[in-house]
Write an enzyme that holds these catalytic residues in place. Structure first.
Site, PDB file in Angstrom:
ATOM      1  N   ASP A   1     -15.270   9.085  -9.782  1.00  0.00           N
ATOM      2  CA  ASP A   1     -14.007   8.950  -8.963  1.00  0.00           C
ATOM      3  C   ASP A   1     -13.269   8.908  -9.911  1.00  0.00           C
ATOM      4  OD1 ASP A   1     -12.421   6.992  -7.357  1.00  0.00           O
ATOM      5  OD2 ASP A   1     -13.819   6.182  -7.032  1.00  0.00           O
TER       6      ASP A   1
ATOM      7  N   GLU B   1     -22.327   5.829  -0.037  1.00  0.00           N
ATOM      8  CA  GLU B   1     -21.857   5.069  -1.533  1.00  0.00           C
ATOM      9  C   GLU B   1     -23.040   3.829  -1.482  1.00  0.00           C
ATOM     10  OE1 GLU B   1     -17.933   4.148  -1.670  1.00  0.00           O
ATOM     11  OE2 GLU B   1     -18.411   3.527  -4.507  1.00  0.00           O
TER      12      GLU B   1
ATOM     13  N   ARG C   1     -14.337  10.700   3.418  1.00  0.00           N
ATOM     14  CA  ARG C   1     -14.990   8.721   2.941  1.00  0.00           C
ATOM     15  C   ARG C   1     -14.397   7.385   4.135  1.00  0.00           C
ATOM     16  NH1 ARG C   1     -16.884   7.210  -1.359  1.00  0.00           N
ATOM     17  NH2 ARG C   1     -15.555   5.650  -2.049  1.00  0.00           N
TER      18      ARG C   1
ATOM     19  N   ARG D   1     -22.875   7.676  -9.507  1.00  0.00           N
ATOM     20  CA  ARG D   1     -21.638   8.043 -10.017  1.00  0.00           C
ATOM     21  C   ARG D   1     -21.462   7.827 -11.682  1.00  0.00           C
ATOM     22  NH1 ARG D   1     -16.464   4.563  -8.204  1.00  0.00           N
ATOM     23  NH2 ARG D   1     -17.004   3.310  -9.561  1.00  0.00           N
TER      24      ARG D   1
ATOM     25  N   ASN E   1      -9.663  -5.561   0.989  1.00  0.00           N
ATOM     26  CA  ASN E   1      -9.495  -6.699  -0.717  1.00  0.00           C
ATOM     27  C   ASN E   1      -8.028  -6.854  -0.887  1.00  0.00           C
ATOM     28  OD1 ASN E   1     -10.821  -6.957  -2.789  1.00  0.00           O
ATOM     29  ND2 ASN E   1     -12.150  -5.212  -3.514  1.00  0.00           N
TER      30      ASN E   1
ATOM     31  N   ASP F   1     -16.928  -4.790  -2.212  1.00  0.00           N
ATOM     32  CA  ASP F   1     -15.807  -5.351  -1.107  1.00  0.00           C
ATOM     33  C   ASP F   1     -15.847  -5.197   0.107  1.00  0.00           C
ATOM     34  OD1 ASP F   1     -14.734  -2.784  -2.670  1.00  0.00           O
ATOM     35  OD2 ASP F   1     -13.275  -3.016  -1.060  1.00  0.00           O
TER      36      ASP F   1
ATOM     37  N   HIS G   1     -23.491   3.200  -8.714  1.00  0.00           N
ATOM     38  CA  HIS G   1     -22.777   3.115 -10.002  1.00  0.00           C
ATOM     39  C   HIS G   1     -23.065   2.667 -11.496  1.00  0.00           C
ATOM     40  CE1 HIS G   1     -18.941   2.154  -7.369  1.00  0.00           C
ATOM     41  NE2 HIS G   1     -19.829   2.697  -6.597  1.00  0.00           N
TER      42      HIS G   1
ATOM     43  N   HIS H   1     -10.320   7.984  -9.175  1.00  0.00           N
ATOM     44  CA  HIS H   1      -9.048   6.731  -8.455  1.00  0.00           C
ATOM     45  C   HIS H   1      -7.740   7.249  -8.385  1.00  0.00           C
ATOM     46  CE1 HIS H   1      -9.163   2.710  -7.966  1.00  0.00           C
ATOM     47  NE2 HIS H   1     -10.243   2.658  -6.921  1.00  0.00           N
TER      48      HIS H   1
ATOM     49  N   GLU I   1     -13.673  12.405  -6.787  1.00  0.00           N
ATOM     50  CA  GLU I   1     -13.668  11.543  -5.207  1.00  0.00           C
ATOM     51  C   GLU I   1     -12.123  11.826  -5.559  1.00  0.00           C
ATOM     52  OE1 GLU I   1     -15.636   8.323  -5.320  1.00  0.00           O
ATOM     53  OE2 GLU I   1     -14.452   6.885  -4.437  1.00  0.00           O
ATOM     54  N   ASP I   2     -11.368  11.456  -4.754  1.00  0.00           N
ATOM     55  CA  ASP I   2      -9.430  11.306  -4.564  1.00  0.00           C
ATOM     56  C   ASP I   2      -9.038  11.171  -6.384  1.00  0.00           C
ATOM     57  OD1 ASP I   2      -9.981   9.504  -2.414  1.00  0.00           O
ATOM     58  OD2 ASP I   2     -10.585   7.821  -3.378  1.00  0.00           O
TER      59      ASP I   2
ATOM     60  N   TYR J   1     -10.613   1.140 -15.236  1.00  0.00           N
ATOM     61  CA  TYR J   1     -11.124   0.793 -13.555  1.00  0.00           C
ATOM     62  C   TYR J   1     -12.603   1.042 -13.846  1.00  0.00           C
ATOM     63  CZ  TYR J   1     -12.909   2.456  -9.723  1.00  0.00           C
ATOM     64  OH  TYR J   1     -13.644   2.754  -8.531  1.00  0.00           O
TER      65      TYR J   1
ATOM     66  N   GLU K   1     -11.100   6.519   1.092  1.00  0.00           N
ATOM     67  CA  GLU K   1     -11.142   5.189   1.228  1.00  0.00           C
ATOM     68  C   GLU K   1     -10.436   4.829   1.015  1.00  0.00           C
ATOM     69  OE1 GLU K   1     -13.077   5.457  -2.428  1.00  0.00           O
ATOM     70  OE2 GLU K   1     -11.445   3.705  -3.295  1.00  0.00           O
TER      71      GLU K   1
ATOM     72  N   HIS L   1     -17.299   5.406   2.014  1.00  0.00           N
ATOM     73  CA  HIS L   1     -17.424   4.356   1.498  1.00  0.00           C
ATOM     74  C   HIS L   1     -18.014   2.711   2.067  1.00  0.00           C
ATOM     75  CE1 HIS L   1     -13.158   1.283  -0.044  1.00  0.00           C
ATOM     76  NE2 HIS L   1     -14.382   1.454  -1.359  1.00  0.00           N
TER      77      HIS L   1
ATOM     78  N   TRP M   1      -3.375   3.050  -9.169  1.00  0.00           N
ATOM     79  CA  TRP M   1      -4.470   2.800  -9.376  1.00  0.00           C
ATOM     80  C   TRP M   1      -5.325   3.073  -8.243  1.00  0.00           C
ATOM     81  CZ3 TRP M   1      -7.519  -0.811  -6.768  1.00  0.00           C
ATOM     82  CH2 TRP M   1      -8.542  -1.352  -7.427  1.00  0.00           C
TER      83      TRP M   1
END
Ligand code: GCO
Ligand code: MG
Length: 403
Positions: free
Chosen positions: A211, A340, A284, A147, A37, A317, A122, A213, A237-238, A159, A263, A313, A403
């Site tokens: 998440d 996911e 993931r 999620r 992506n 995308d 989501h 992120h 997550e993350d 985001y 991911e 993941h 990000w």
């Protein structure tokens, strides 16, 4: 079974996808997803300019040998571009092997180890009320795991929030990245509030995921995990950028909230310490960014030894080809956790005809030989590439943030 053609199709039926098509002398064709992506053309070039010429004349049945040849032969190992390109070749060869055998890929991987694959959807909102509505919509669709993300009060662009209030899940601009806004203190106050809101309204009968992120420091992540414990999230997550694997020791010292990471990883080496030190609960990595089915299984096998489960993941995308490949792996491994499933939007169905099914919160890859996805190249040509940048993230004082 010689490979006679290998070609790359870049199309945008709703969003950009890079698809590899491999043909063999006896007419069996396989497809692989090579979508990275926001950096799509780098993988398209890696394939077109460097790998496709090497594939012509090779025996399509020799999947492991081809994987090793492309990985070790490159000399320059790992990295998202290399591993996504190799993944596309690998997945296309598994598709061919399945079609040639007249079996769905999961049968070649050892057969079904479960009846269906639990997926999470989501839910998001510009406010907690919007989030509740979207959560209810997912429950009505049958999801067993959802999620949750919501706009953080005080931050105008965050985001992961789709639709309502004019916000876009993942703003993707043509000329330069959109700039999102961030402030950790605002988020850390808000995130436990959001989970509490969902549990107060819907109770504890559904798995709830969140998440982060990659946006916190390890000690902030420890604090968040501890604050979320009463609401029993399925995972956080993350929580931090995971290039620094040892940082997760600190998170573990402070919370029992399960942690999911991976991911942005592309090889087993990226998660070796996280897995062998049991610093995470779910890995993931995705089939299309981690060297395909061959390498993803290696990651999950290592994870299995240490009680870490899969949680691949599956954002929109990654193309439907990746989704199908993930489902075949999920169905067959012993240590499956969750998958996911963000789904796809726009006219993607004109281009990708999928055989996988969703019912009552579970997915199944279907029984068609191979991956079970048909790729219509002619339809793809009607949806040309549409260059887009992913956003960047800045703190309120202007500092670029993760990000
Ligand atoms: C997730 C994700 C994604 C990523 C996206 C980046 O689904 O958990 O974090 O939506 O942001 O894949 O391209
Ligand atoms: Mg994520």
């Amino acid at each position: 079974m010689k490979i006679t053609d290998a070609r790359v199709v870049v199309s945008s039926p709703g969003r950009n996808y890079v698809t590899l098509v491999i043909e063999t002398e006896d007419g069996v064709t396989g497809v692989g997803d090579a979508t990275l992506n926001g950096r799509e053309l780098s993988v398209a070039s890696y394939l077109r300019d460097h790998l496709c010429p090497l594939l012509i004349g090779r025996d399509a049945r020799r999947i492991e040998d081809t994987w090793q040849y492309l990985y070790k032969g490159a000399y320059w190992r790992r990295g998202p571009v290399t591993m996504t390109a190799i993944a596309a070749v690998d997945v296309a060869l598994w598709d061919i092997k399945g079609k040639a055998a007249g079996m769905p890929v999961y049968q070649l991987l050892g057969g079904a180890a479960r009846d269906g694959v639990m997926v999470y959807g989501h839910a998001s909102g510009s406010s907690l009320d919007d989030l509740s509505q979207d959560f209810q919509r997912h429950l009505d669709l049958g999801y067993k795991a959802i999620r949750v993300q919501a706009a953080v009060p005080g931050l105008d662009k965050t985001y992961g929030i789709a639709g309502a209030g004019g916000r876009v899940y993942e703003p993707a601009n043509a000329n330069r990245p959109q700039e999102d806004s961030w402030e950790t203190s605002l988020y850390l106050d808000f995130a436990p509030e959001m989970l509490r809101h969902i549990r107060d309204e819907f109770g504890y009968g559904t798995h709830v995921l969140h998440d982060v992120h990659h946006r916190l420091s390890p000690i902030e992540a420890g604090r968040l995990g501890a604050a979320l414990e009463p609401y029993r999230p399925f995972w956080m997550e993350d929580p931090t950028p995971a290039e620094d694997q040892s940082a997760f020791r600190l998170i573990r010292q402070h919370t029992t909230t399960p942690v999911a990471v991976g991911e942005v990883f592309n090889s087993v080496w990226d998660c070796q310490q996280l897995i062998t030190e049991r610093l995470i609960d779910y890995i993931r990595t995705s089939v299309s960014h981690t060297g395909g089915i061959t390498h993803l299984r290696r990651v999950f096998s290592l994870a299995d030894l240490y009680g870490v489960r899969s949680g691949s993941h599956g954002a929109g995308d990654l193309s439907p080809v990746a989704m199908a490949a993930a489902l075949h792996v999920d169905l067959s491994i012993p240590n499956f956790g969750i998958q996911e499933y963000m789904g796809h939007t726009g006219p993607f169905e004109e281009v990708f005809r999928t055989g996988y099914t969703f019912s009552d919160g579970y997915m199944h890859p279907g029984e068609a030989p191979g991956l079970g996805v048909e790729f219509d190249e002619e339809a793809a040509s009607r949806h040309p590439y549409d260059p887009r940048y992913l956003p960047v993230n800045r703190r309120l004082d202007g500092t670029v943030h993760d990000w």
